[in-house]
Design a protein around this motif. Sequence first.
Motif, PDB file in Angstrom:
ATOM      1  N   ASP A   1      43.465  35.141  52.534  1.00 16.56           N
ATOM      2  CA  ASP A   1      42.683  34.734  51.362  1.00 16.56           C
ATOM      3  C   ASP A   1      41.625  35.772  51.006  1.00 16.56           C
ATOM      4  OD1 ASP A   1      44.058  32.513  50.846  1.00 16.56           O
ATOM      5  OD2 ASP A   1      42.612  31.091  51.733  1.00 16.56           O
TER       6      ASP A   1
ATOM      7  N   LEU B   1      36.065  28.233  44.146  1.00  9.53           N
ATOM      8  CA  LEU B   1      37.332  27.830  43.524  1.00  9.53           C
ATOM      9  C   LEU B   1      37.535  26.321  43.614  1.00  9.53           C
ATOM     10  CD1 LEU B   1      39.703  30.673  44.713  1.00  9.53           C
ATOM     11  CD2 LEU B   1      38.729  30.346  42.460  1.00  9.53           C
TER      12      LEU B   1
ATOM     13  N   ASP C   1      50.287  35.579  38.240  1.00  2.77           N
ATOM     14  CA  ASP C   1      49.308  36.564  38.712  1.00  2.77           C
ATOM     15  C   ASP C   1      49.619  36.833  40.164  1.00  2.77           C
ATOM     16  OD1 ASP C   1      46.869  37.918  39.606  1.00  2.77           O
ATOM     17  OD2 ASP C   1      46.000  37.201  37.717  1.00  2.77           O
ATOM     18  N   ASP C   2      49.530  38.098  40.586  1.00  2.00           N
ATOM     19  CA  ASP C   2      49.839  38.382  41.998  1.00  2.00           C
ATOM     20  C   ASP C   2      48.707  37.952  42.918  1.00  2.00           C
ATOM     21  OD1 ASP C   2      48.348  40.397  40.802  1.00  2.00           O
ATOM     22  OD2 ASP C   2      49.025  41.919  42.214  1.00  2.00           O
ATOM     23  N   SER C   3      47.543  37.662  42.379  1.00  2.00           N
ATOM     24  CA  SER C   3      46.442  37.227  43.227  1.00  2.00           C
ATOM     25  C   SER C   3      46.313  35.700  43.193  1.00  2.00           C
ATOM     26  CB  SER C   3      45.141  37.858  42.759  1.00  2.00           C
ATOM     27  OG  SER C   3      44.047  37.118  43.254  1.00  2.00           O
ATOM     28  N   LYS C   4      46.317  35.146  44.403  1.00  2.00           N
ATOM     29  CA  LYS C   4      46.191  33.699  44.525  1.00  2.00           C
ATOM     30  C   LYS C   4      44.834  33.261  43.982  1.00  2.00           C
ATOM     31  CE  LYS C   4      46.007  30.656  48.449  1.00  2.00           C
ATOM     32  NZ  LYS C   4      46.108  30.719  49.928  1.00  2.00           N
TER      33      LYS C   4
ATOM     34  N   ILE D   1      46.189  51.351  41.283  1.00  3.69           N
ATOM     35  CA  ILE D   1      45.674  50.139  41.918  1.00  3.69           C
ATOM     36  C   ILE D   1      45.553  50.423  43.413  1.00  3.69           C
ATOM     37  CG2 ILE D   1      46.212  47.738  42.488  1.00  3.69           C
ATOM     38  CD1 ILE D   1      45.429  48.271  39.561  1.00  3.69           C
TER      39      ILE D   1
ATOM     40  N   SER E   1      43.045  34.689  41.745  1.00  2.00           N
ATOM     41  CA  SER E   1      43.017  34.799  40.302  1.00  2.00           C
ATOM     42  C   SER E   1      43.743  33.618  39.660  1.00  2.00           C
ATOM     43  CB  SER E   1      43.651  36.125  39.901  1.00  2.00           C
ATOM     44  OG  SER E   1      43.590  36.282  38.516  1.00  2.00           O
TER      45      SER E   1
ATOM     46  N   GLU F   1      41.704  41.451  44.282  1.00  2.00           N
ATOM     47  CA  GLU F   1      41.485  41.092  42.884  1.00  2.00           C
ATOM     48  C   GLU F   1      40.163  41.679  42.370  1.00  2.00           C
ATOM     49  OE1 GLU F   1      43.573  40.014  40.944  1.00  2.00           O
ATOM     50  OE2 GLU F   1      42.473  39.295  39.191  1.00  2.00           O
TER      51      GLU F   1
ATOM     52  N   THR G   1      49.193  43.788  35.669  1.00  5.40           N
ATOM     53  CA  THR G   1      49.508  44.654  36.795  1.00  5.40           C
ATOM     54  C   THR G   1      49.979  43.823  37.979  1.00  5.40           C
ATOM     55  OG1 THR G   1      47.624  45.913  35.989  1.00  5.40           O
ATOM     56  CG2 THR G   1      48.633  46.664  38.029  1.00  5.40           C
TER      57      THR G   1
ATOM     58  N   ASP H   1      43.223  38.854  49.550  1.00  3.29           N
ATOM     59  CA  ASP H   1      43.642  38.565  48.185  1.00  3.29           C
ATOM     60  C   ASP H   1      42.447  38.635  47.232  1.00  3.29           C
ATOM     61  OD1 ASP H   1      45.612  37.432  46.201  1.00  3.29           O
ATOM     62  OD2 ASP H   1      44.067  35.874  46.176  1.00  3.29           O
ATOM     63  N   ALA H   2      41.338  38.019  47.664  1.00  2.73           N
ATOM     64  CA  ALA H   2      40.145  38.008  46.820  1.00  2.73           C
ATOM     65  C   ALA H   2      39.610  39.431  46.637  1.00  2.73           C
ATOM     66  CB  ALA H   2      39.071  37.117  47.437  1.00  2.73           C
TER      67      ALA H   2
END
Lengths: 121, 206, 448
Positions: B11, B206, A9-12, B43, A14, B18, A56, B14-15
Amino acid sequence: MINSILVVDDSKMSRKLIIRSMPEEWDVPIYQAANGIEALEIFHEKKPDVVFLDLTMPELDGFGVLEALQKENNKVPVIVISADVQTQAYERAITLGAKAFIQKPLSGDDVKKVVQELRLL
Amino acid sequence: MIKLNEKFNEDRRDALQEVVNIAMGQAGDSMAKLFDTFVELSIPKFHVSNIDQLRESLAGKEEYREKMTVLRQPFSGELEGEGITLFNTSGTHELATLMGYEGEITLNNEREMILDVCSILVGACLNGIASQLDMSVSYTAPSVVVANTGIADFFTAGSTNWSYALVMEIRLTLEQHSFSSNMLLFLAEDSFEPLIQRLDILLDEL
Amino acid sequence: MSTLPQETSTLVNMAVSQINAGIVILDEHSNIVLWNRFMEIHSGIKSSEAVGNSLFELFPETAGSGIEKKIKSVFLLKNLAFTSWEYRPYLFKFPNPRSVMGGEKYMLQDCTFSPMTDESGKVTHICLSVFDATNTASFQQKLLRTSASLIKQRNKLSALNRKLEEAQNQLLQSEKMAAIGQLAAGVAHEINNPIGYVNSNVSSLEGYISEMLKLLSAYEECDSLLDHNHELAQPLKQAKNDVDLEYLKEDLTDLISESKEGLVRVKRIVQDLKDFSHVDECEWQATDIHQGIDSTINVVNNEIKYKAEVVKNYAELPLVTCLSSQINQVIMNLLINAAHAIEEHGIITITTGTEENGIWLEIEDTGSGIPEEKIGRIFEPFFTTKPVGSGTGLGLSLSYNIIQKHKGKISVESELGKGTKFHIWLPIDAGITHDLDTGASTIQAKTN
């Protein structure tokens, strides 16, 4: 028997979410990749027994990874976890050999249920 | 800017990316059901930008050089800002059938139709973001800002009352129809803090 | 959703009933679940009659106009949908309650469709709110009308301003041209006098020289009779050799005929200058356009001759009633522009012909052409494509005004890298009504 796992996954965030929602029984090495190219490299090196795959992604997307595995005639179970939830994406992933399709956002026991259904425990 | 980049660290970026991707996925799915056709939502890449940087970046892109009709829909609540939707009106006749208009399409029909699409697009994308982050958002009716102008002319100094905004560019394409539209989603500076708080909650889980 | 205490709930119900806006709640089949008092009053349909019926059956005119999609989008996307009086004057055809005072016949409405969700977040109903926008709308429309008339007035004013500016420019230019004309006429007159006597002197000189040469030949024929041993014979021979008599005789004739030719040219230039300036004939008169073109070419020949070859394709033309000095000015402007447009060497073609009670002439060059974005503006005053300082930007604007004054048409076609063609059409008899100076003329410009 599951000896190692690959999460793509490209998102850490995720990737972390996917790893967190895996069954507790899996106390095995988990490899991570952020795009399709990385994924195929790690796949060939580590030979994981199950792959969690986002669709994606930059460089090479999830469909590309599925196509590559199909060409190699590799039967490793691939579970797609994607935000692209339109029917077209689902059908294409299944046609390309994905064993299951989980919609993002992940909720509750989504991953565990699928793992059980696919008898991967 | 340095401060803002610190705020939106790797971070958090990234979040947010997503969250936005998931929101786009849901929006695309709902819109596909609404229009009974495959919907492609690009996207979005987001960036924190001031007005000059934004104008420069827009002026540099081929797709923003055509003359377009510009619509805006303000939203407020914990997420505050504006959705700017850009239409090239040449494709709107096909849209009429998709939107359930029968008979001859007048200019007023066309305007209402693109206002509907603006509202659908802004609502679908933002609702997805807001619901994942458990934030509230409400909407004001969209309106036509300018008809047939270049977008770069629209963003001139003094025309907006924000210095920095979080900008997302999203492109909507309907498969098998020549219709496409670009949307710029602006989150005002005031939304930065609450947004970061919610992203941190997500990350802490997380 | 939390349940409200009994008392609050009653108040909410009262508010929904009394609020000065329409509230309609629809279920997922677009059946009416709630119909408040505002809706009862304006529609004349009682709540008991409305509830349970489909919105589209009760108000068939709302079907097929995008409302179904709006409702569907609210259910699917949980977003808000709107109608605005600007684009859809009303959703429900309610009579305008202010109709006593005139104005709109029907109530103008702004409507909002909002989602109502259950605990799981699923949209179960839609709340449709209807706001009377008639007052706002009529104010806005008044405002729009006012601003439209303001814009119209402003446009009128700026057109007037432009006309004034043009008139001033033209005045400026025609003053300049008049001054140049006077100067040219003055110079022509001043040159005419000396040229007159130089001309007559040269003619006399030619006669005298021919006589002298005759005499000299007679003397030469006697040469054989001379005694070559005479003491004067030697100096004579020496003198003949020194002056190179044979060359001198030949060259004298040439010098005279060249001088005469030069004089003819000077006279022609003087005549052209006089023709061109026409200080003596500033009136509408029947003019030979070809003669005008020719004398103009002579006047500006210096500007053209190193840049271009001039090709003339003249048709047979009738005399045209015009202000010939002004038409010459137009031709001069076009010729000079053509020469300036040619970078190294090219061709300027002048073609004439007759058409629809008029004549036309075309001046075409093989120059650099005019870019598309500029071609629409070339007749504007002060618009120039030439480097700063080389052109006033008035030439073509003035030409346009002159052609307009003649009730003619001037148009341009241009292709980058290929060249430019100006086309002028002039009526044969514009002069008859020249005092009615209102004739509209048209500009046409296009690029290929």
